[in-house]
Design a protein around this motif. Structure first.
Motif, mmCIF file in Angstrom:
data_model
loop_
_atom_site.group_PDB
_atom_site.id
_atom_site.type_symbol
_atom_site.label_atom_id
_atom_site.label_comp_id
_atom_site.label_asym_id
_atom_site.label_seq_id
_atom_site.Cartn_x
_atom_site.Cartn_y
_atom_site.Cartn_z
ATOM 1 N N LEU A 1 -13.577 -12.333 -8.097
ATOM 2 C CA LEU A 1 -13.998 -12.725 -6.745
ATOM 3 C C LEU A 1 -14.869 -11.659 -6.095
ATOM 4 O O LEU A 1 -15.394 -11.860 -5.000
ATOM 5 N N LEU A 2 -14.980 -10.513 -6.751
ATOM 6 C CA LEU A 2 -15.632 -9.344 -6.146
ATOM 7 C C LEU A 2 -17.003 -9.118 -6.768
ATOM 8 O O LEU A 2 -17.270 -9.601 -7.871
ATOM 9 N N PRO A 3 -17.872 -8.381 -6.061
ATOM 10 C CA PRO A 3 -19.176 -8.058 -6.648
ATOM 11 C C PRO A 3 -18.967 -7.425 -8.034
ATOM 12 O O PRO A 3 -17.999 -6.683 -8.250
ATOM 13 N N LEU A 4 -19.870 -7.726 -8.928
ATOM 14 C CA LEU A 4 -19.741 -7.344 -10.333
ATOM 15 C C LEU A 4 -19.380 -5.864 -10.481
ATOM 16 O O LEU A 4 -20.033 -4.998 -9.899
ATOM 17 N N GLY A 5 -18.345 -5.584 -11.244
ATOM 18 C CA GLY A 5 -17.976 -4.207 -11.532
ATOM 19 C C GLY A 5 -17.030 -3.594 -10.523
ATOM 20 O O GLY A 5 -16.551 -2.481 -10.737
ATOM 21 N N GLN A 6 -16.735 -4.301 -9.416
ATOM 22 C CA GLN A 6 -15.828 -3.724 -8.418
ATOM 23 C C GLN A 6 -14.393 -4.162 -8.655
ATOM 24 O O GLN A 6 -14.133 -5.257 -9.149
ATOM 25 N N VAL A 7 -13.476 -3.277 -8.275
ATOM 26 C CA VAL A 7 -12.061 -3.647 -8.273
ATOM 27 C C VAL A 7 -11.601 -3.642 -6.809
ATOM 28 O O VAL A 7 -12.245 -3.030 -5.958
ATOM 29 N N PRO A 8 -10.483 -4.312 -6.517
ATOM 30 C CA PRO A 8 -10.010 -4.328 -5.131
ATOM 31 C C PRO A 8 -9.724 -2.910 -4.635
ATOM 32 O O PRO A 8 -9.330 -2.042 -5.428
ATOM 33 N N VAL A 9 -9.880 -2.701 -3.334
ATOM 34 C CA VAL A 9 -9.568 -1.392 -2.736
ATOM 35 C C VAL A 9 -8.363 -1.528 -1.827
ATOM 36 O O VAL A 9 -8.116 -2.586 -1.250
ATOM 37 N N SER A 10 -7.614 -0.432 -1.711
ATOM 38 C CA SER A 10 -6.380 -0.454 -0.930
ATOM 39 C C SER A 10 -6.051 0.968 -0.470
ATOM 40 O O SER A 10 -6.825 1.901 -0.693
ATOM 41 N N SER A 11 -4.856 1.104 0.144
ATOM 42 C CA SER A 11 -4.339 2.439 0.445
ATOM 43 C C SER A 11 -3.851 3.110 -0.837
ATOM 44 O O SER A 11 -3.664 4.320 -0.879
ATOM 45 N N THR A 12 -3.593 2.296 -1.841
ATOM 46 C CA THR A 12 -2.866 2.714 -3.040
ATOM 47 C C THR A 12 -3.570 2.207 -4.287
ATOM 48 O O THR A 12 -4.385 1.285 -4.210
ATOM 49 N N ALA A 13 -3.230 2.779 -5.430
ATOM 50 C CA ALA A 13 -3.747 2.266 -6.710
ATOM 51 C C ALA A 13 -2.702 1.401 -7.409
ATOM 52 O O ALA A 13 -2.907 0.973 -8.545
ATOM 53 N N ARG A 14 -1.579 1.157 -6.733
ATOM 54 C CA ARG A 14 -0.527 0.324 -7.334
ATOM 55 C C ARG A 14 -0.804 -1.149 -7.042
ATOM 56 O O ARG A 14 -1.081 -1.535 -5.902
ATOM 57 N N ALA A 15 -0.711 -1.966 -8.080
ATOM 58 C CA ALA A 15 -0.994 -3.400 -7.939
ATOM 59 C C ALA A 15 0.149 -4.115 -7.223
ATOM 60 O O ALA A 15 1.314 -3.738 -7.352
ATOM 61 N N ALA A 16 -0.212 -5.158 -6.481
ATOM 62 C CA ALA A 16 0.797 -6.033 -5.888
ATOM 63 C C ALA A 16 1.284 -7.006 -6.954
ATOM 64 O O ALA A 16 0.524 -7.371 -7.849
ATOM 65 N N LYS A 17 2.544 -7.393 -6.848
ATOM 66 C CA LYS A 17 3.062 -8.409 -7.776
ATOM 67 C C LYS A 17 2.939 -9.763 -7.099
ATOM 68 O O LYS A 17 3.886 -10.287 -6.517
ATOM 69 N N THR A 18 1.733 -10.288 -7.135
ATOM 70 C CA THR A 18 1.513 -11.594 -6.531
ATOM 71 C C THR A 18 0.276 -12.218 -7.163
ATOM 72 O O THR A 18 -0.394 -11.588 -7.982
ATOM 73 N N LYS A 19 0.026 -13.457 -6.778
ATOM 74 C CA LYS A 19 -1.112 -14.173 -7.348
ATOM 75 C C LYS A 19 -2.119 -14.513 -6.276
ATOM 76 O O LYS A 19 -1.800 -14.552 -5.094
ATOM 77 N N THR A 20 -3.349 -14.752 -6.726
ATOM 78 C CA THR A 20 -4.366 -15.260 -5.820
ATOM 79 C C THR A 20 -5.022 -16.475 -6.458
ATOM 80 O O THR A 20 -4.793 -16.775 -7.623
ATOM 81 N N PHE A 21 -5.830 -17.163 -5.657
ATOM 82 C CA PHE A 21 -6.456 -18.422 -6.066
ATOM 83 C C PHE A 21 -7.897 -18.123 -6.471
ATOM 84 O O PHE A 21 -8.689 -17.667 -5.658
ATOM 85 N N THR A 22 -8.199 -18.313 -7.752
ATOM 86 C CA THR A 22 -9.534 -18.026 -8.289
ATOM 87 C C THR A 22 -10.105 -19.294 -8.926
ATOM 88 O O THR A 22 -9.457 -20.335 -8.921
#
Ligand code: PHB
Length: 367
Positions: A110-131
């Motif tokens: 869902l993000l511009p090519l080559g980008q990963v989501p940004v947050s306060s943390t580098a720990r992933a959430a245990k949840t899903k999104t709609f793609t």
């Protein structure tokens, strides 16, 4: 005595009644995340709400977390939203834009090519999104660097300006539901050791900087905020001291004299009693120094609860979410104590007019 159906002025926003359409993600934006004419029809149908809060609207490409959600950062998006706000205003309604950055609740597709989501943390959430692929696990984020934070604030400032240019009556910053601001606020997620992690002051800093930037850009009377102190939405575990954290943040916000504060009580779209929290204490922090700021409540309000909370003065505005989907004329139905139509859960996200603009108003339903 004040009723749910009485007008109100708060900040620079005047509404015909105390019933608010809550923000609802529907995933029907067009190419380049531009609002469509169908979206204008959907909102126009619901313009008898005193106020509509738009669906979450990302402030930048990296703030997007779901397929086909609208943005509010490009000229094309501003023009698309202008169609929406013109339609709502022509029907006598008012509307604010919900300014959204999902933080880590996103997927690389869902993000511009080559980008990963940004947050306060580098720990992933245990949840899903709609793609495009349906529901997928969210991607691993990276922690924002200290030198990137000012850029996040600038994106919110720019989006607030775009919202005014698009004809919105104001904005609501999406500080709720486990998205970017909660990823900073809650110690269950924020693991930073810089000026944006640790103390209440540090974890509230991003939110306060954004509200400060927006109030200086568009005026305090057009700025609102949504919070959800105890919701577990999007894998945001409870803060170790949610009551004190949110009281601190709201106390710091009060002098900025926002038009409204919108609070999700309990678990968003779920049980109201998921965790103890004294919302009245939060309200008094907000009203201290900002007595004209409106207190908007949300989550599972029945007609009777809404009537009572306004009549007793415990809230100024009541936001209804899902019931506005199946009932475009919800205000009339609440006034007349008419039955409410159900919504079709399968047609919530994505698609076209079906399950979106084809829910009838009362007269047609009865005919
Ligand atoms: C959702 O799509 O279910 C959703 C989106 C944004 C929210 C909460 C829920 O803030």
């Amino acid at each position: 005595m004040t009723t749910l159906f009485d007008p109100l002025r708060f900040g620079e926003i005047s509404v015909a009644n105390r019933i608010v359409m809550a923000p609802l993600t529907r995933d029907r934006a067009g190419p380049n995340q531009v609002p469509t004419p169908l979206m204008a029809t959907y909102y126009e149908q619901r313009a008898s709400a005193g106020l509509i809060v738009s669906e979450g609207t990302q402030v930048s490409p990296d703030g997007q977390g779901y397929l086909d959600t609208p943005g509010i950062y490009s000229a094309e998006q501003v023009a698309g939203w202008r169609r929406v706000t013109d339609a709502v205003h022509a029907a006598g309604g008012k509307m604010v834009a919900q300014l959204w950055h999902v933080g880590r609740i996103s997927h690389v597709s869902l993000l511009p090519l080559g980008q990963v989501p940004v947050s306060s943390t580098a720990r992933a959430a245990k949840t899903k999104t709609f793609t495009k692929a349906g529901f997928e696990a969210v991607s691993e984020p990276r922690a924002l660097r200290l030198d990137e934070i000012a850029g996040v604030v600038a994106k919110f400032r720019h989006a607030a300006r775009c919202a005014i240019d698009a004809g919105f009556d104001g904005v609501e910053v999406h500080g709720a539901n486990g998205y970017l601001f909660e990823q900073f606020l809650r110690d269950s997620v924020n693991d930073r050791t810089d000026a944006y992690g640790g103390s209440f002051e540090n974890r509230s800093r991003l939110l306060l900087e954004v509200i400060q930037a927006i109030t200086s850009e568009i005026g305090h009377g057009r700025t609102g905020l949504r919070l959800s102190p105890v919701t577990p939405a999007n894998d945001a575990a409870q803060d170790s001291n949610a009551q004190a954290l949110f009281e601190y943040a709201v106390e710091q916000l009060a002098p900025m004299r926002m038009a409204f504060l919108h609070v999700v009580e309990g678990s968003t779209g779920g049980p109201r009693d998921i965790a103890p929290f004294d919302y009245a204490a939060l309200r008094s922090r907000f009203k201290q120094g900002n007595e004209h700021g409106a207190w908007m409540v949300n989550n599972g309000y029945t007609r009777q609860m809404a009537l009572n909370v306004v009549a007793s003065g415990q809230a100024d505005l009541v936001a209804f979410g899902k019931s506005f989907i199946g009932n475009p004329d919800l205000v009339r139905r609440l006034r007349e104590d008419a039955p409410l139509a159900p919504l079709n859960q399968k047609l919530l996200y994505g698609g076209g007019a079906e399950g979106y603009t084809d829910y009838p108003a009362l007269e047609t339903a009865a005919a």
